[in-house]
Design a protein around this motif. Structure first.
Motif, PDB file in Angstrom:
ATOM      1  N   ARG A 110      65.491  89.813  22.691  1.00 45.92           N
ATOM      2  CA  ARG A 110      66.838  89.416  23.117  1.00 45.92           C
ATOM      3  C   ARG A 110      67.437  88.407  22.144  1.00 45.92           C
ATOM      4  N   GLU A 113      68.595  90.290  19.031  1.00 43.30           N
ATOM      5  CA  GLU A 113      69.833  91.015  19.277  1.00 43.30           C
ATOM      6  C   GLU A 113      71.030  90.072  19.303  1.00 43.30           C
ATOM      7  N   ALA A 114      70.852  88.897  19.922  1.00 45.07           N
ATOM      8  CA  ALA A 114      71.936  87.917  19.964  1.00 45.07           C
ATOM      9  C   ALA A 114      72.251  87.391  18.566  1.00 45.07           C
ATOM     10  N   TRP A 115      71.211  87.202  17.764  1.00 40.29           N
ATOM     11  CA  TRP A 115      71.408  86.759  16.376  1.00 40.29           C
ATOM     12  C   TRP A 115      72.181  87.813  15.586  1.00 40.29           C
ATOM     13  N   ASP A 116      71.809  89.069  15.747  1.00 41.25           N
ATOM     14  CA  ASP A 116      72.446  90.144  14.987  1.00 41.25           C
ATOM     15  C   ASP A 116      73.935  90.286  15.328  1.00 41.25           C
ATOM     16  N   ARG A 117      74.285  90.022  16.568  1.00 33.61           N
ATOM     17  CA  ARG A 117      75.703  90.152  16.931  1.00 33.61           C
ATOM     18  C   ARG A 117      76.477  88.840  16.774  1.00 33.61           C
ATOM     19  N   GLY A 118      75.799  87.801  16.266  1.00 36.26           N
ATOM     20  CA  GLY A 118      76.476  86.540  15.971  1.00 36.26           C
ATOM     21  C   GLY A 118      76.613  85.593  17.139  1.00 36.26           C
ATOM     22  N   ALA A 119      75.951  85.888  18.251  1.00 38.37           N
ATOM     23  CA  ALA A 119      76.041  85.008  19.418  1.00 38.37           C
ATOM     24  C   ALA A 119      75.186  83.758  19.264  1.00 38.37           C
ATOM     25  N   ARG A 121      73.645  81.170  16.270  1.00 44.76           N
ATOM     26  CA  ARG A 121      73.698  80.765  14.877  1.00 44.76           C
ATOM     27  C   ARG A 121      72.860  79.497  14.684  1.00 44.76           C
ATOM     28  N   THR A 140      70.227  82.447  26.482  1.00 48.86           N
ATOM     29  CA  THR A 140      70.492  83.799  25.996  1.00 48.86           C
ATOM     30  C   THR A 140      69.250  84.679  26.000  1.00 48.86           C
TER      31      THR A 140
END
Length: 299
Positions: A110, A113-119, A121, A140
């Protein structure tokens, strides 16, 4: 191999930390397998190189103005660390954690996935008062705070080393009186008693160090002698003990360098003494910046 704690922090290069670690394992070969993740992190740090990140260029006066207000520098000068600058570090460490603690794999996925969508940083891992990270990563991903702390200092340390390189020399003994790191605001990771009897706290998140009162808790700042407890390990390692606080229920490992004059850097001594963490944990105390093995066992 010895280390002068007065010259510790940025001038203890990441490559030197790796050399010190190898020297420690030669003295404690039984720790080699259980502490392999520590060597992995140090390998990653030694290979890291800055891309666009420049050191903070504040003057001594600018730094002191913040310190007099009790504000760590990172709070008013956030390091502009790009996601791409720590992505390889973070990704490699996440993979290693997943190998060692398979039950954390869903939470790590999870986070990825959050890192990949920029949520998520890098600034989400920056320390805030009382903790490492803003809480967004836990919210998250569902990761335990100990693992978030491990990811934070595992991925941020090289970049923050670079960022604070030019302002380290501005810190004088009387400029900062608080328990948190004057540079990044992170919690103390280790305590040294220097040859002149002063105490020097070390921050593993950014590599900073600062002089701090020996009669105060290095976390909550209480001066009550009834709250501060010395936990003596039942080992042959002279000079090591734990300082625990009944008020905040935290502990820090402390090394008296007047006794152990040939000890390594604070981070190496901390990560290389998991048997001392057991003393603190069995007594019912914790620490906000757990060593890697403790974080993985508890996470």
């Amino acid at each position: 191999m010895s280390s002068d704690p007065d010259e510790e922090s940025t001038d203890v290069t990441l490559g030197k930390l790796k050399a010190e670690w190898e020297d420690l394992l030669e003295r404690r070969p039984s720790f080699h397998a259980p502490l392999s993740v520590c060597g992995d992190i140090l390998d990653l740090w030694a290979r890291w190189s800055a891309t666009r990140l420049s050191p903070l260029s504040w003057t001594a006066a600018e730094c002191r103005e913040r310190w007099e207000r009790g504000v760590p520098l990172l709070a008013e000068a956030p390091a502009p660390i790009g996601a791409d600058e720590i992505e390889d570090l973070l990704g490699a460490l996440m993979e290693r954690i997943a190998e060692l603690r398979q039950r954390a794999a869903p939470e790590l996925q999870r986070l990825a996935e959050a890192w990949d969508r920029g949520a998520i940083r890098p600034h989400a891992f920056f320390p805030v008062p009382g903790r490492i990270g803003s809480g967004l990563v836990e919210e998250t991903s569902g990761l335990a705070p100990e693992l978030v702390a491990l990811l934070a200092y595992g991925s941020l340390r090289p970049a923050l080393d670079v960022y604070f390189a030019s302002v380290r020399a501005h810190l004088s003994e009387d400029a900062w009186r608080l328990a948190a790191c004057p540079f990044c605001g992170g919690p103390a990771g280790f305590s040294d008693v220097l040859e002149d009897g002063r105490r020097r706290l070390a921050c593993h998140l950014c590599g900073g160090g600062w002089i701090y009162s020996r009669v105060k808790c290095p976390f909550c700042g209480t001066e009550s002698s009834q709250d501060l407890v010395r936990l003596e390990p039942e080992t042959v390692d002279q000079g090591y003990l734990l300082i625990a606080c009944k008020h905040c229920h935290m502990y820090v490992k402390e090394l008296d360098r007047r006794v152990r004059w040939n000890a390594q850097s604070a981070l190496i001594e901390d990560w290389g003494s998991p048997h001392l963490d057991l003393v603190g944990e069995r007594a019912g105390y914790g620490r906000p910046a757990p060593a890697p093995l403790s974080a993985l066992c508890r996470g």
